[in-house]
Write a protein that holds these residues in place. Structure first.
Motif, PDB file in Angstrom:
ATOM      1  N   MET A   1       7.962  -9.144 -13.003  1.00 29.95           N
ATOM      2  CA  MET A   1       6.673  -8.478 -13.219  1.00 29.95           C
ATOM      3  C   MET A   1       5.927  -8.277 -11.901  1.00 29.95           C
ATOM      4  SD  MET A   1       4.514  -7.053 -15.222  1.00 29.95           S
ATOM      5  CE  MET A   1       5.050  -7.495 -16.865  1.00 29.95           C
ATOM      6  N   LYS A   2       5.938  -9.326 -11.035  1.00 31.72           N
ATOM      7  CA  LYS A   2       5.247  -9.204  -9.756  1.00 31.72           C
ATOM      8  C   LYS A   2       5.857  -8.106  -8.890  1.00 31.72           C
ATOM      9  CE  LYS A   2       3.465 -13.922  -9.349  1.00 31.72           C
ATOM     10  NZ  LYS A   2       3.479 -15.176  -8.542  1.00 31.72           N
ATOM     11  N   LYS A   3       7.202  -7.995  -8.943  1.00 35.10           N
ATOM     12  CA  LYS A   3       7.879  -6.960  -8.158  1.00 35.10           C
ATOM     13  C   LYS A   3       7.504  -5.569  -8.656  1.00 35.10           C
ATOM     14  CE  LYS A   3      11.946  -9.519  -6.561  1.00 35.10           C
ATOM     15  NZ  LYS A   3      13.439  -9.581  -6.572  1.00 35.10           N
ATOM     16  N   LYS A   4       7.385  -5.425  -9.970  1.00 34.56           N
ATOM     17  CA  LYS A   4       7.014  -4.138 -10.544  1.00 34.56           C
ATOM     18  C   LYS A   4       5.596  -3.756 -10.129  1.00 34.56           C
ATOM     19  CE  LYS A   4       6.781  -1.576 -14.887  1.00 34.56           C
ATOM     20  NZ  LYS A   4       6.981  -1.615 -16.357  1.00 34.56           N
ATOM     21  N   ILE A   5       4.698  -4.717 -10.154  1.00 36.11           N
ATOM     22  CA  ILE A   5       3.306  -4.461  -9.748  1.00 36.11           C
ATOM     23  C   ILE A   5       3.247  -4.090  -8.278  1.00 36.11           C
ATOM     24  CG2 ILE A   5       1.047  -5.541  -9.422  1.00 36.11           C
ATOM     25  CD1 ILE A   5       1.621  -7.229 -11.923  1.00 36.11           C
ATOM     26  N   GLN A   6       4.019  -4.822  -7.444  1.00 33.52           N
ATOM     27  CA  GLN A   6       4.070  -4.537  -6.016  1.00 33.52           C
ATOM     28  C   GLN A   6       4.629  -3.135  -5.760  1.00 33.52           C
ATOM     29  OE1 GLN A   6       2.922  -5.891  -3.426  1.00 33.52           O
ATOM     30  NE2 GLN A   6       4.070  -5.015  -1.706  1.00 33.52           N
ATOM     31  N   ARG A   7       5.681  -2.789  -6.487  1.00 31.36           N
ATOM     32  CA  ARG A   7       6.289  -1.466  -6.331  1.00 31.36           C
ATOM     33  C   ARG A   7       5.306  -0.369  -6.708  1.00 31.36           C
ATOM     34  NH1 ARG A   7       9.758   1.521 -10.135  1.00 31.36           N
ATOM     35  NH2 ARG A   7      11.011   3.052  -8.989  1.00 31.36           N
ATOM     36  N   ALA A   8       4.606  -0.558  -7.827  1.00 32.41           N
ATOM     37  CA  ALA A   8       3.625   0.437  -8.266  1.00 32.41           C
ATOM     38  C   ALA A   8       2.507   0.593  -7.239  1.00 32.41           C
ATOM     39  CB  ALA A   8       3.045   0.034  -9.623  1.00 32.41           C
ATOM     40  N   ARG A   9       2.062  -0.531  -6.668  1.00 30.60           N
ATOM     41  CA  ARG A   9       1.000  -0.494  -5.668  1.00 30.60           C
ATOM     42  C   ARG A   9       1.444   0.260  -4.417  1.00 30.60           C
ATOM     43  NH1 ARG A   9       0.421  -5.664  -4.912  1.00 30.60           N
ATOM     44  NH2 ARG A   9      -1.095  -5.922  -6.600  1.00 30.60           N
ATOM     45  N   MET A  10       2.648  -0.020  -3.952  1.00 32.43           N
ATOM     46  CA  MET A  10       3.149   0.646  -2.746  1.00 32.43           C
ATOM     47  C   MET A  10       3.387   2.130  -2.991  1.00 32.43           C
ATOM     48  SD  MET A  10       3.092  -1.630  -0.425  1.00 32.43           S
ATOM     49  CE  MET A  10       4.049  -0.856   0.885  1.00 32.43           C
ATOM     50  N   TRP A  11       3.890   2.452  -4.165  1.00 32.65           N
ATOM     51  CA  TRP A  11       4.077   3.861  -4.500  1.00 32.65           C
ATOM     52  C   TRP A  11       2.748   4.598  -4.428  1.00 32.65           C
ATOM     53  CZ3 TRP A  11       7.600   6.723  -8.217  1.00 32.65           C
ATOM     54  CH2 TRP A  11       8.946   6.394  -7.984  1.00 32.65           C
ATOM     55  N   ARG A  12       1.727   3.993  -4.973  1.00 36.30           N
ATOM     56  CA  ARG A  12       0.415   4.657  -4.975  1.00 36.30           C
ATOM     57  C   ARG A  12      -0.086   4.868  -3.549  1.00 36.30           C
ATOM     58  NH1 ARG A  12      -1.879   5.181  -9.945  1.00 36.30           N
ATOM     59  NH2 ARG A  12      -0.927   3.955 -11.618  1.00 36.30           N
ATOM     60  N   TYR A  13       0.094   3.899  -2.685  1.00 32.30           N
ATOM     61  CA  TYR A  13      -0.338   4.050  -1.298  1.00 32.30           C
ATOM     62  C   TYR A  13       0.338   5.259  -0.657  1.00 32.30           C
ATOM     63  CZ  TYR A  13      -2.221  -0.754  -1.507  1.00 32.30           C
ATOM     64  OH  TYR A  13      -2.927  -1.883  -1.825  1.00 32.30           O
ATOM     65  N   PHE A  14       1.658   5.326  -0.788  1.00 26.66           N
ATOM     66  CA  PHE A  14       2.405   6.404  -0.133  1.00 26.66           C
ATOM     67  C   PHE A  14       2.168   7.762  -0.797  1.00 26.66           C
ATOM     68  CE2 PHE A  14       5.117   2.782   1.334  1.00 26.66           C
ATOM     69  CZ  PHE A  14       4.913   2.962   2.699  1.00 26.66           C
ATOM     70  N   LEU A  15       2.102   7.770  -2.114  1.00 29.02           N
ATOM     71  CA  LEU A  15       1.884   9.048  -2.791  1.00 29.02           C
ATOM     72  C   LEU A  15       0.468   9.565  -2.599  1.00 29.02           C
ATOM     73  CD1 LEU A  15       3.897   8.716  -6.120  1.00 29.02           C
ATOM     74  CD2 LEU A  15       4.605   9.600  -3.906  1.00 29.02           C
ATOM     75  N   ASP A  16      -0.504   8.660  -2.552  1.00 27.71           N
ATOM     76  CA  ASP A  16      -1.874   9.080  -2.229  1.00 27.71           C
ATOM     77  C   ASP A  16      -1.913   9.724  -0.848  1.00 27.71           C
ATOM     78  OD1 ASP A  16      -2.854   8.157  -4.618  1.00 27.71           O
ATOM     79  OD2 ASP A  16      -3.715   6.308  -3.802  1.00 27.71           O
ATOM     80  N   ALA A  17      -1.241   9.089   0.108  1.00 28.77           N
ATOM     81  CA  ALA A  17      -1.205   9.613   1.473  1.00 28.77           C
ATOM     82  C   ALA A  17      -0.506  10.967   1.516  1.00 28.77           C
ATOM     83  CB  ALA A  17      -0.492   8.626   2.398  1.00 28.77           C
ATOM     84  N   ALA A  18       0.625  11.087   0.831  1.00 33.21           N
ATOM     85  CA  ALA A  18       1.371  12.342   0.814  1.00 33.21           C
ATOM     86  C   ALA A  18       0.554  13.460   0.175  1.00 33.21           C
ATOM     87  CB  ALA A  18       2.684  12.163   0.065  1.00 33.21           C
ATOM     88  N   ALA A  19      -0.124  13.157  -0.929  1.00 32.37           N
ATOM     89  CA  ALA A  19      -0.938  14.169  -1.612  1.00 32.37           C
ATOM     90  C   ALA A  19      -2.081  14.640  -0.723  1.00 32.37           C
ATOM     91  CB  ALA A  19      -1.483  13.604  -2.922  1.00 32.37           C
ATOM     92  N   GLU A  20      -2.685  13.730   0.014  1.00 34.49           N
ATOM     93  CA  GLU A  20      -3.771  14.105   0.927  1.00 34.49           C
ATOM     94  C   GLU A  20      -3.269  15.035   2.031  1.00 34.49           C
ATOM     95  OE1 GLU A  20      -5.381  10.463   2.375  1.00 34.49           O
ATOM     96  OE2 GLU A  20      -6.235   9.871   0.435  1.00 34.49           O
ATOM     97  N   ILE A  21      -2.099  14.749   2.565  1.00 37.70           N
ATOM     98  CA  ILE A  21      -1.530  15.593   3.623  1.00 37.70           C
ATOM     99  C   ILE A  21      -1.189  16.976   3.080  1.00 37.70           C
ATOM    100  CG2 ILE A  21       0.427  15.876   5.203  1.00 37.70           C
ATOM    101  CD1 ILE A  21       0.490  12.786   5.401  1.00 37.70           C
ATOM    102  N   ILE A  22      -0.639  17.024   1.863  1.00 40.79           N
ATOM    103  CA  ILE A  22      -0.329  18.313   1.247  1.00 40.79           C
ATOM    104  C   ILE A  22      -1.593  19.150   1.099  1.00 40.79           C
ATOM    105  CG2 ILE A  22       0.408  19.424  -0.896  1.00 40.79           C
ATOM    106  CD1 ILE A  22       2.427  17.147  -1.235  1.00 40.79           C
ATOM    107  N   GLU A  23      -2.670  18.522   0.655  1.00 41.01           N
ATOM    108  CA  GLU A  23      -3.933  19.243   0.470  1.00 41.01           C
ATOM    109  C   GLU A  23      -4.523  19.708   1.798  1.00 41.01           C
ATOM    110  OE1 GLU A  23      -6.005  17.643  -3.576  1.00 41.01           O
ATOM    111  OE2 GLU A  23      -6.188  16.352  -1.833  1.00 41.01           O
ATOM    112  N   GLU A  24      -4.416  18.889   2.814  1.00 35.15           N
ATOM    113  CA  GLU A  24      -5.056  19.188   4.096  1.00 35.15           C
ATOM    114  C   GLU A  24      -4.218  20.082   5.005  1.00 35.15           C
ATOM    115  OE1 GLU A  24      -5.991  15.454   5.866  1.00 35.15           O
ATOM    116  OE2 GLU A  24      -7.237  14.790   4.179  1.00 35.15           O
ATOM    117  N   GLU A  25      -2.896  19.856   5.026  1.00 36.64           N
ATOM    118  CA  GLU A  25      -2.051  20.538   5.982  1.00 36.64           C
ATOM    119  C   GLU A  25      -0.993  21.443   5.356  1.00 36.64           C
ATOM    120  OE1 GLU A  25      -0.464  17.969   9.011  1.00 36.64           O
ATOM    121  OE2 GLU A  25      -2.076  16.499   8.753  1.00 36.64           O
ATOM    122  N   GLY A  26      -0.798  21.319   4.067  1.00 39.87           N
ATOM    123  CA  GLY A  26       0.235  22.103   3.408  1.00 39.87           C
ATOM    124  C   GLY A  26       1.530  21.326   3.306  1.00 39.87           C
ATOM    125  N   ILE A  27       2.327  21.671   2.326  1.00 39.90           N
ATOM    126  CA  ILE A  27       3.537  20.897   2.039  1.00 39.90           C
ATOM    127  C   ILE A  27       4.601  21.059   3.117  1.00 39.90           C
ATOM    128  CG2 ILE A  27       4.890  22.591   0.719  1.00 39.90           C
ATOM    129  CD1 ILE A  27       5.023  20.247  -1.455  1.00 39.90           C
TER     130      ILE A  27
END
Length: 230
Positions: A1-27
């Motif tokens: 369970m802890k690994k799943k929570i950690q994975r979800a948290r890290m995914w959100r960090y990276f995907l949030d960052a990627a989405a921001e770059i797509i919005e600001e600079e383009g894909i």
């Protein structure tokens, strides 16, 4: 369970960052280093969670389909039978895909080096809230990443309604997929001087004509689809 929570948290960090770059600079300007820097981690850490940049971009691109998914049920409700609902779902898809062609090309056209169904299942294991409120039938269409299978999955109900023959399902799904891919490629590569509205209307016209060829003659009068436009 802890690994799943950690994975979800890290995914959100990276995907949030990627989405921001797509919005600001383009894909087209996104890199694993930019994503990792913005998330506050190293590139090697990013690769611990995503096998390839294309996978990370695929997941980030999913963030930009929320409006399409939210609007899809309302479009389908306008139809009085499966064929009409299928046509309205196509209209909704075309409206959003031609508004964000780079996003939808990544999701439905690009080579990801992996099975899209597996990637999509991973995405919704993290973002399961994105599916809350959707009817079960639409959930199954969203989760079926293979485009032609998605199309066939829904329109097969038209067989029971006696609008089409079962042997026509694959034809309809494959031809309409090729229509959309062809128009999307034409639109993105500026091979024709189409506005996004023209691209949507022409695609829907070809999709409509393709499916009407398979409708049983005595059932054609019961198809009252009307293009809504943008």
């Amino acid at each position: 369970m802890k690994k799943k929570i950690q994975r979800a948290r890290m995914w959100r960090y990276f995907l949030d960052a990627a989405a921001e770059i797509i919005e600001e600079e383009g894909i087209d300007n996104i890199t694993i280093r930019k994503i990792a820097d913005r998330a506050g981690y190293t590139s090697s850490t990013a690769y611990n969670y995503f096998k390839d940049l294309s996978h990370l971009v695929f997941f980030a691109a999913m963030r930009f389909t929320t409006t399409y998914i939210e609007e899809l049920p309302a479009y389908m409700e306008k139809g009085n039978n499966t064929v009409e609902k299928w046509l309205y779902s196509w209209e909704c898809f075309c409206k959003h895909s031609f508004e964000q062609p780079e996003i939808y090309a990544i999701l439905f056209m690009d080579n990801l080096g992996a099975i899209p169904e597996d990637l999509l299942e991973d995405y919704y294991s993290i973002y399961e809230d994105d599916l809350i409120g959707l009817p079960e039938q639409i959930k199954s269409i969203i989760m079926e990443q293979n485009f032609s299978k998605r199309s066939a999955l829904y329109i097969e109900n038209a067989v029971e309604e006696e609008f089409i023959d079962r042997e026509d399902i694959d034809y309809i799904a494959d031809v309409t997929l090729m229509v959309w891919k062809g128009m999307m490629s034409t639109f993105m590569n500026h091979r024709r001087n189409y506005s996004k509205e023209q691209a949507v209307e022409r695609t829907i016209c070809y999709v409509y004509e393709s499916v009407m060829r398979t409708i049983k003659p005595d059932k054609r009068v019961k198809i009252n689809y009307r293009f809504l436009g943008n």
